[in-house]
Write a protein that holds these residues in place. Structure first.
Motif, short mmCIF file in Angstrom:
data_model
loop_
_atom_site.label_atom_id
_atom_site.label_comp_id
_atom_site.label_asym_id
_atom_site.label_seq_id
_atom_site.Cartn_x
_atom_site.Cartn_y
_atom_site.Cartn_z
N TYR A 1 0.83 -1.28 -0.09
CA TYR A 1 0.12 -0.15 0.30
C TYR A 1 0.90 1.31 0.20
N ARG A 2 0.58 2.02 -1.06
CA ARG A 2 1.38 3.66 -0.95
C ARG A 2 0.20 4.52 -1.46
N ASP A 3 0.25 5.58 -0.69
CA ASP A 3 -0.80 6.84 -1.11
C ASP A 3 0.31 7.92 -1.43
N ASP A 4 0.19 8.25 -2.61
CA ASP A 4 0.67 9.57 -3.07
C ASP A 4 -0.26 10.63 -3.37
N ALA A 5 -0.99 10.59 -2.91
CA ALA A 5 -2.36 11.50 -2.75
C ALA A 5 -2.86 11.71 -4.15
N GLU A 6 -2.74 12.90 -4.65
CA GLU A 6 -3.60 13.04 -5.99
C GLU A 6 -2.93 12.27 -7.01
N ALA A 7 -1.46 11.99 -6.94
CA ALA A 7 -0.76 11.08 -7.77
C ALA A 7 -1.15 9.69 -7.94
N GLY A 8 -2.07 9.20 -6.93
CA GLY A 8 -2.71 7.81 -6.83
C GLY A 8 -2.29 7.12 -5.48
N VAL A 9 -3.10 6.14 -5.35
CA VAL A 9 -2.84 5.22 -4.52
C VAL A 9 -2.85 3.77 -5.05
N VAL A 10 -1.81 2.81 -4.62
CA VAL A 10 -1.89 1.61 -4.88
C VAL A 10 -1.71 0.65 -3.64
N ALA A 11 -1.96 -0.72 -4.00
CA ALA A 11 -2.10 -1.72 -3.12
C ALA A 11 -2.00 -3.17 -3.80
N TYR A 12 -2.12 -4.17 -2.91
CA TYR A 12 -2.05 -5.68 -3.53
C TYR A 12 -0.72 -5.77 -4.36
N ASP A 13 0.26 -5.48 -3.47
CA ASP A 13 1.71 -5.65 -4.26
C ASP A 13 1.82 -4.82 -5.34
N GLY A 14 1.27 -3.66 -5.49
CA GLY A 14 1.37 -2.73 -6.62
C GLY A 14 0.48 -3.28 -7.73
N GLN A 15 -0.24 -4.11 -7.46
CA GLN A 15 -1.08 -4.50 -8.53
C GLN A 15 -2.51 -3.91 -8.98
N LEU A 16 -2.82 -3.11 -7.68
CA LEU A 16 -4.19 -2.50 -7.60
C LEU A 16 -4.18 -1.17 -7.60
N ASP A 17 -4.79 -0.53 -8.53
CA ASP A 17 -4.80 0.54 -8.51
C ASP A 17 -5.89 1.22 -8.04
N VAL A 18 -5.86 1.62 -6.64
CA VAL A 18 -6.96 1.95 -5.81
C VAL A 18 -7.67 3.03 -6.01
N ARG A 19 -6.85 4.16 -6.30
CA ARG A 19 -7.40 5.32 -6.90
C ARG A 19 -6.67 5.98 -7.88
N PRO A 20 -7.10 5.61 -9.37
CA PRO A 20 -6.26 6.04 -10.46
C PRO A 20 -5.96 7.63 -10.13
N PRO A 21 -4.83 7.83 -10.74
CA PRO A 21 -4.35 9.27 -10.69
C PRO A 21 -5.51 10.44 -10.81
N TYR A 22 -5.68 11.09 -9.93
CA TYR A 22 -6.69 12.31 -9.85
C TYR A 22 -7.94 11.71 -10.09
N GLN A 23 -8.15 10.59 -9.60
CA GLN A 23 -9.71 9.97 -10.17
C GLN A 23 -10.68 10.52 -9.11
N ARG A 24 -10.43 10.46 -7.76
CA ARG A 24 -11.53 10.56 -6.61
C ARG A 24 -10.77 11.02 -5.47
N GLU A 25 -11.38 11.85 -4.60
CA GLU A 25 -10.90 12.24 -3.21
C GLU A 25 -11.35 11.03 -2.16
N PHE A 26 -10.82 10.83 -1.08
CA PHE A 26 -11.43 10.06 -0.23
C PHE A 26 -12.76 10.61 0.57
N VAL A 27 -14.04 10.26 0.24
CA VAL A 27 -15.07 10.90 0.75
C VAL A 27 -15.86 10.16 1.86
N TYR A 28 -15.28 9.19 2.32
CA TYR A 28 -15.80 8.91 3.78
C TYR A 28 -15.33 9.71 4.77
N ASN A 29 -16.35 9.96 5.64
CA ASN A 29 -15.93 10.82 6.97
C ASN A 29 -15.49 9.84 7.92
N ASP A 30 -14.76 10.19 9.29
CA ASP A 30 -14.30 9.34 10.15
C ASP A 30 -15.19 8.12 10.65
#
Length: 375
Positions: free
Chosen positions: A17-46
C-alpha cells in the motif's frame, strides 16, 4: 462479460500500500490501482471509515468489491474504493478504532487481534469484458453507496494512454486546466468535472463516443488545444471578468461564434447595461444572449397576476390581435377567452425599451402569443 469471485484476505490487499495523494494510491503488491491518478477524493468521514474497520473486527460481512482488469495485467478498483482505503489506512497506522473497549491503532493490536484483522476475507469480483458490457455492469453495481460520477464510470472503461494524459491535464487540482479555466468552470478536477466539461464541449455531448474513438491515442493534445482555444477566446471577447461567467457552456458558444470579429468595447457596454437592468433576472444568461440574441436566456421579468387581470378586464377577455387572431373560430376578433387561455405580453417589447409595468401589458390568446414571431 466475465465476472469471477475471488476471496482475498486483507493482508494481501494492504501489501504494498502506498498513498501518493493526487498522484494515486496503489495496493495488493502494486497490482491494484486503488485510486487512479486524480480520479477521486477520499469521501468517507471518520465515522464511516471507523465503521469499516469495526465491521472487520466483529467478523461481519462487508459489501463486495469490484475490480476491473487493466491492459497491463493489473486491476483498478471500480467499486469499494472507500472501504479499501479504510483498511489500508488503518493497517498503515493512520487512525485508531475501538477494539474490545479500547482505542487501538494497528501497532497496538495483540497478535491475535492483528491476525483477525489481516486474515479477514473480502469478496472481490474481477471483471473483464467489452467496453459496453463493463459500462452497463458498472452502472448496475453503482446504484447504491458512494456513487461514481458518470465520467468516473467512463474512465473505468476507456483506460489507455489517451486517458492517462488527459487526467494529468484536466484531473489535478492546481493542474494545467485548473490554472487556465478555474474562473470559468464549476466542479472539482479530482472528481473529473473539468475533464467531463472539456469532453462535452469538444464532442457536442457525445462523450462516450469521443473517448471510444481516442482511447488508444498516445496523448490528449487535441482536447487540450481545443480547451485552451475556448478559454482564450472567452478572455479575449469578454474583457471584464464577472462571477456570472463561471459555469456557462463556453464550448458551444466558441464553436458558433469564435471565428467572427467582435467589438469588445461595444459588447462590454451592452453587458454592463444588461447587468443593471432589473428586467433581466438571469444575469448569467446575459453572455449567451449578447451572442445569440435569444431573449429566453435572460429570464425577463414577467407580469404579475394583478397586471394580467387588469389587462384581461380592460380587453373584456378578447385577444388584442383582433382580426389576425390565430385561434380557429375567432376570425372577427370578438371571441372572449378564459384568462387561463391567454398570455401576458409587452405592448412595447423589452428589446425596444418596454418595461414590465401594468400600462405596458396586453393579453394575447396563447396561439397568437406563441406565433408572434410570424406576425
Amino acid at each position: 462479460m466475465k465476472i469471477e469471485l475471488h476471496q482475498t484476505v486483507i493482508r494481501e490487499i494492504v501489501d504494498g500500500y502506498r498513498d501518493d495523494a493526487e498522484a494515486g494510491v496503489v495496493a495488493y503488491d502494486g497490482q491494484l490501482d486503488v485510486r487512479p491518478p486524480y480520479q477521486r477524493e477520499f469521501v468517507y468521514n471518520d465515522k464511516q471509515r471507523d465503521a469499516v474497520v469495526d465491521t472487520v473486527f466483529k467478523g461481519f460481512p462487508l459489501n463486495v468489491f469490484y475490480w476491473v482488469a487493466k491492459e497491463d495485467g493489473g486491476f483498478e478498483v471500480l467499486d469499494g474504493q472507500q472501504r479499501t482505503l479504510s483498511v489500508c489506512q488503518y493497517a498503515a497506522g493512520d487512525f485508531s478504532v475501538d477494539v474490545g473497549g479500547n482505542r487501538k491503532a494497528f501497532h497496538n493490536l495483540t497478535n491475535d487481534e492483528r491476525s483477525r484483522f489481516l486474515d479477514y476475507e473480502l469478496m472481490v469480483y474481477h471483471c473483464e469484458g467489452t467496453d459496453s458490457e463493463k459500462l452497463d455492469w458498472f452502472r448496475i453495481i453503482n446504484i447504491a453507496g458512494e456513487k461514481l460520477t458518470d465520467q468516473e464510470l467512463l474512465n473505468a472503461v476507456y483506460t489507455g494512454p489517451w486517458l492517462t494524459h488527459a487526467k494529468v491535464i484536466f484531473s489535478k487540482t492546481g493542474g494545467a486546466a485548473y490554472g487556465l479555466g478555474e474562473k470559468y468552470l464549476t466542479g472539482a478536477p479530482i472528481r473529473q468535472d473539468y475533464l467531463e466539461t472539456a469532453l462535452k464541449w469538444i464532442s457536442d455531448g457525445t462523450i462516450e463516443h469521443y473517448m471510444s474513438a481516442h482511447q488508444h491515442d498516445q496523448n490528449a493534445n487535441a482536447l487540450w488545444t481545443y480547451f485552451r482555444n475556448v478559454i482564450n477566446w472567452v478572455e479575449d471577447t469578454f474583457v471584464v471578468y464577472r462571477k456570472e461567467m463561471k459555469g456557462i457552456p463556453w464550448g458551444p458558444l466558441y464553436d458558433q461564434f469564435g471565428k467572427g470579429p467582435v467589438d469588445t468595447d461595444a459588447l462590454e457596454a451592452e453587458i454592463n447595461d444588461l447587468m443593471a437592468d432589473d428586467e433581466v433576472k438571469a444575469k448569467k444568461g446575459i453572455y449567451t444572449y449578447v451572442l445569440t440574441r435569444n431573449e429566453k436566456h435572460l429570464s425577463l421579468r414577467q407580469f404579475d397576476n394583478t397586471a394580467r387581470r387588469g389587462a384581461f378586464t380592460r380587453q373584456k377577455g378578447r385577444c388584442t390581435n383582433g382580426t389576425k387572431c390565430k385561434t380557429v373560430g375567432n376570425s372577427d376578433g370578438q371571441m372572449a377567452f378564459d384568462i387561463n387561455d391567454m398570455d401576458a405580453d409587452h405592448i412595447v417589447p423589452w428589446s425596444k425599451g418596454g418595461k414590465t409595468t401594468p400600462d405596458n401589458c396586453q393579453m394575447l390568446c396563447i396561439a397568437c402569443n406563441r406565433s408572434k414571431g410570424d406576425l
